[in-house]
Design a protein around this motif. Structure first.
Motif, PDB file in Angstrom:
ATOM      1  N   THR A 188      36.842   5.063 -16.928  1.00  0.00           N
ATOM      2  CA  THR A 188      36.952   3.610 -16.757  1.00  0.00           C
ATOM      3  C   THR A 188      35.807   3.193 -15.847  1.00  0.00           C
ATOM      4  O   THR A 188      35.251   4.011 -15.098  1.00  0.00           O
ATOM      5  N   ALA A 189      35.442   1.933 -15.940  1.00  0.00           N
ATOM      6  CA  ALA A 189      34.331   1.430 -15.129  1.00  0.00           C
ATOM      7  C   ALA A 189      34.782   0.227 -14.309  1.00  0.00           C
ATOM      8  O   ALA A 189      35.562  -0.611 -14.785  1.00  0.00           O
ATOM      9  N   GLU A 190      34.311   0.150 -13.101  1.00  0.00           N
ATOM     10  CA  GLU A 190      34.463  -1.049 -12.281  1.00  0.00           C
ATOM     11  C   GLU A 190      33.184  -1.868 -12.473  1.00  0.00           C
ATOM     12  O   GLU A 190      32.087  -1.305 -12.511  1.00  0.00           O
ATOM     13  N   TYR A 191      33.353  -3.182 -12.599  1.00  0.00           N
ATOM     14  CA  TYR A 191      32.166  -3.991 -12.909  1.00  0.00           C
ATOM     15  C   TYR A 191      32.280  -5.383 -12.301  1.00  0.00           C
ATOM     16  O   TYR A 191      33.380  -5.873 -11.989  1.00  0.00           O
ATOM     17  N   VAL A 192      31.135  -6.008 -12.155  1.00  0.00           N
ATOM     18  CA  VAL A 192      31.041  -7.429 -11.822  1.00  0.00           C
ATOM     19  C   VAL A 192      30.422  -8.109 -13.033  1.00  0.00           C
ATOM     20  O   VAL A 192      29.349  -7.710 -13.498  1.00  0.00           O
ATOM     21  N   LEU A 193      31.108  -9.102 -13.532  1.00  0.00           N
ATOM     22  CA  LEU A 193      30.663  -9.793 -14.748  1.00  0.00           C
ATOM     23  C   LEU A 193      29.983 -11.110 -14.406  1.00  0.00           C
ATOM     24  O   LEU A 193      30.488 -11.895 -13.598  1.00  0.00           O
ATOM     25  N   VAL A 562      20.602 -15.586 -21.643  1.00  0.00           N
ATOM     26  CA  VAL A 562      19.398 -15.325 -20.841  1.00  0.00           C
ATOM     27  C   VAL A 562      19.651 -15.643 -19.373  1.00  0.00           C
ATOM     28  O   VAL A 562      19.260 -14.887 -18.470  1.00  0.00           O
ATOM     29  N   MET A 563      20.349 -16.743 -19.119  1.00  0.00           N
ATOM     30  CA  MET A 563      20.617 -17.138 -17.741  1.00  0.00           C
ATOM     31  C   MET A 563      21.558 -16.148 -17.053  1.00  0.00           C
ATOM     32  O   MET A 563      21.375 -15.799 -15.880  1.00  0.00           O
ATOM     33  N   ALA A 564      22.582 -15.676 -17.754  1.00  0.00           N
ATOM     34  CA  ALA A 564      23.522 -14.704 -17.188  1.00  0.00           C
ATOM     35  C   ALA A 564      22.800 -13.399 -16.863  1.00  0.00           C
ATOM     36  O   ALA A 564      23.025 -12.788 -15.808  1.00  0.00           O
ATOM     37  N   HIS A 565      21.942 -12.965 -17.763  1.00  0.00           N
ATOM     38  CA  HIS A 565      21.191 -11.728 -17.549  1.00  0.00           C
ATOM     39  C   HIS A 565      20.275 -11.855 -16.325  1.00  0.00           C
ATOM     40  O   HIS A 565      20.203 -10.929 -15.494  1.00  0.00           O
ATOM     41  N   LYS A 566      19.617 -12.979 -16.205  1.00  0.00           N
ATOM     42  CA  LYS A 566      18.707 -13.188 -15.073  1.00  0.00           C
ATOM     43  C   LYS A 566      19.472 -13.187 -13.757  1.00  0.00           C
ATOM     44  O   LYS A 566      19.043 -12.593 -12.758  1.00  0.00           O
ATOM     45  N   ALA A 631      30.793 -10.277 -23.432  1.00  0.00           N
ATOM     46  CA  ALA A 631      31.271 -11.358 -22.571  1.00  0.00           C
ATOM     47  C   ALA A 631      30.212 -11.881 -21.607  1.00  0.00           C
ATOM     48  O   ALA A 631      30.360 -12.960 -21.048  1.00  0.00           O
ATOM     49  N   GLY A 632      29.163 -11.104 -21.396  1.00  0.00           N
ATOM     50  CA  GLY A 632      28.130 -11.485 -20.445  1.00  0.00           C
ATOM     51  C   GLY A 632      27.412 -10.244 -19.937  1.00  0.00           C
ATOM     52  O   GLY A 632      27.529  -9.165 -20.514  1.00  0.00           O
TER      53      GLY A 632
END
Length: 696
Positions: A188-193, A562-566, A631-632
């Motif tokens: 499992t992974a912990e993440y910030v979206l 693009v904005m989410a990735h940046k 999702a992002g």
């Protein structure tokens, strides 16, 4: 063993692998032939492939492609590519045959007869091979028995070659277990979206961008031609229910055709297999392999005489890796199904519990133990009554089919509605609904020549576009043909910037069509179909106004991604070590479990590269890159590691062993052939392209 060999070879997809290998040799960097006959297109170790043989195989290949895809057509470019691919395949076959002969493998006439005798087209009503039908079918297809049998002899020889080489490959239970543990370990992974939805409100899309996107992707918006067909299928199978069959007829058929309803004798054996070439083979080291096998046989027989467990000996000694780990157990078989005469004959003489003396075959030595027999039995009449009724109804329909065709022809000529013909012929009338042409052809089951008839009829009904302002069409007709709504004034500039010609054609309305019955029957397998074209909707490019909302949504999504990735990349430097940065405290989440086989990250969806990254690092450390998901964009780290479930191994062990064994066998055959190709003398004709252009 022949059936087992054949099913194994087909499942590997080795023909595709071989085709890729040989293309490298024959079309990139091979030598040209010298001193060849004028009809040769290539030579393999001095053995020629003739232009005539290539042309015949090419025609067979094209016909197969047409049967698979009735829309398939041949132009100059793909004709040449198909010819190259067919020649490559023929080179592969010749290489395999030459190598099989060098290894001392051979195919007996009885083996060829067994395979051909099992082809339904050559069998009589009792399911037995009929020499008369065999000759009749071959004469009708313009094939000689000699050439036909040679074709199957070559196929069997290639299968034997593949099987012979594949038997050198094996896998232990420990190896398979290691792969299982590797593939089904979960994490499992912990993440910030950084969710895409959080940035959509920050996006603006200009009219000029919308217009440019529309102009660039205009053809992608084109709708296909849609048709709605009413059809009446007339085949013996579709008409069978309309021909009454009495209980007496069913009982009489059942009494006269007991063989059709008899389950054959079956048996199940274990075997211990020791691999070696045939006696007298000139394969390098062949005699040493034979001597080694005989020494092992002597030891096995000694242990069997001392009452050793047969299954344990099979696990220890057998080189048939597909059955060794099962204690040598083979599946239930019918008489002759193995396809190796010596093996079949030995098994036939054994009683349950008996063990054979060593049996010599082309593949090596076998010791066989009979585990069980199931005697033949006739199925009860009640179990087959419905099948017999359908069969007899179909036979009656077949005998009456000429009359049915005449009624259909007369009805079409007289303009009789299909519904009336359906009642007369006791057949079912169906409707495709409004579907694409490909779907309509599939529903009808049309053969290739009839597809062209249908397409011509539909194209003849496609009405020419008429300006939307034309007063002769009702509002209802305009709406039903997808008439364009008025363009809002705020979009006027964008619309004006689009291509004028395309806009004019797509802004046109299309008049409703009158239903038309195709005046001739169309061909389907075993019969005909009568077709009435109820509606046709032509292909069109929707106006910008119709697609505006979709375009705005697509452009907004792209910009938000693009904005989410940046934003994620800007935050990444703060994710160091194992701590969660204070700015993101309480904003982390955890994925569902995932593994290497199914790297889907619920609730994020798929994420290219993320699984590979998470399986390459230790628990707790943040990944050094950001990853885009459904999702992002996320910044992630491994949160937990769950070993592959041990209880699942017992369930999946046989399947895993078989799958990994097939992989090893495929790799063994591929590696062997690559080595053979490397030393082969493969040459193409200097005027190959000219020769390939000589036939079409």
């Amino acid at each position: 063993m022949l059936d087992i060999i054949r099913s194994g070879a087909q499942s590997w997809g080795v023909k595709v692998v071989f085709g890729i290998i040989i293309l490298v040799f024959i079309f990139w960097g091979v030598g040209n032939m010298g001193g060849r006959s004028p009809n040769a297109v290539a030579t393999v170790n001095g053995e020629e492939i003739t232009l005539r043989a290539l042309a015949q195989r090419y025609q067979e290949t094209v016909e197969q492609l047409r049967r698979k895809d009735p829309k398939f057509s041949v132009d100059d470019k793909n004709s040449f590519e198909i010819k190259r691919a067919v020649l490559s395949e023929m080179v592969v076959e010749l290489i395999r045959l030459q190598e099989a002969k060098r290894l001392g493998l051979f195919v007996s006439p009885n083996e060829v007869l067994q395979v051909i005798g099992g082809i339904g087209a050559f069998q009589d009503a009792q399911g037995k091979f009929s020499p008369e039908k065999y000759k009749e079918v071959l004469a009708r297809t313009k094939q000689s028995p000699g050439a036909y049998e040679e074709h199957y002899r070559n196929l069997l020889m290639q299968e034997k070659f593949d099987r012979y080489i594949a038997m050198s490959a094996g896998i232990t239970e420990a190896e398979a277990r290691n792969e299982f543990d590797f593939m089904l370990e979960q994490r499992t992974a912990e993440y910030v979206l950084f969710p895409v939805t959080a940035y959509k409100d920050k996006v603006t899309v200009a009219d000029a961008e919308i217009a440019a996107y529309y102009d660039t992707n205009k053809e992608n918006f084109r709708t296909p031609v849609l048709v709605n067909l009413e059809y009446l299928t007339l085949t013996p199978a579709s008409l069978a229910a309309g021909y009454p069959v009495s209980d007496a007829e069913i009982a009489d058929y059942y009494a006269k055709h007991q063989a059709e309803f008899t389950e054959p004798d079956k048996f199940q054996v274990r075997h211990i297999y020791l691999r070696c070439p045939p006696d007298g083979s000139n394969v390098e080291g062949g005699q040493a392999m034979i001597d080694k096998a005989k020494a092992a046989l002597a030891e096995i027989e000694k242990q069997l005489a001392a009452k050793a467990d047969f299954g344990a000996l099979a696990k220890k000694y057998s080189e048939d890796k597909a059955t060794a780990d099962l204690g040598g157990m083979m599946p239930w078989l019918e008489k002759g199904q193995v396809g190796v005469p010596a093996f079949d004959e030995a098994a036939e003489t054994l009683k349950v519990g008996e063990i054979s003396k060593p049996v010599r075959t082309d593949f090596g030595f076998h010791i066989i133990k009979m585990e069980g027999r199931m005697p033949s039995a006739v199925k009860p009449l009640a179990d087959v009554k419905a099948d017999i009724a359908a069969l007899l109804g179909k036979e009656k329909a077949t005998a009456d089919f000429t009359r049915v065709q005449n009624i259909a022809d007369d009805g079409l000529n007289a303009g009789t509605p299909l519904a009336d013909l359906a009642k007369t012929l006791h057949a079912g009338l169906a409707d495709t609904g409004l579907v694409k042409m490909e779907e309509a052809v599939s529903k009808l089951g049309l053969q290739s020549e009839s597809r062209k008839n249908l397409e011509d009829a539909v194209n003849g009904m496609v009405p020419a576009p008429v300006p939307a302002a034309a007063p002769s069409f009702s509002a209802t007709a305009a709406v039903s043909s997808n008439a364009t709504a008025a363009v809002p004034s705020s979009n006027a500039t964008a619309v004006a910037s689009s291509n004028a010609t395309a806009a004019a054609s797509s802004n046109a309305t299309v008049p409703a069509v009158s239903a038309v019955t195709i005046p001739v029957p169309l061909n389907v397998a075993d019969g005909i179909v009568l077709v009435r074209i109820k509606d046709v909707r032509p292909s069109r490019i929707p106006d910008l106004a119709e697609k505006r909302a979709d375009i705005v949504a697509a452009l907004s999504e792209n910009k938000a991604v693009v904005m989410a990735h940046k934003a994620a990349e800007e935050a990444l430097p703060s994710f160091t070590g194992s701590a969660v940065p204070s700015a993101f405290a309480g904003k982390t989440a955890e994925t569902d479990k995932f593994n290497r086989v199914y790297p889907f990250f619920g609730p994020l969806g798929s994420a290219p590269g993320l699984a590979e990254a998470l399986f390459s690092v230790k628990k707790g450390e943040w990944l050094p890159s950001v990853y885009d998901t459904g999702a992002g964009t996320v910044i992630a780290r491994v949160d937990s590691v769950i070993p592959a479930p041990a209880e699942e191994w017992e369930k999946l062990r046989p399947r895993m062993m078989e799958s990994r064994l097939r992989d090893r066998q495929e790799a063994a055959v591929r590696a062997y052939l690559q080595n053979v190709f490397a030393g082969a003398d493969i040459k193409e004709a200097p005027n190959l392209q000219e020769q390939l252009n000589m036939f079409r």
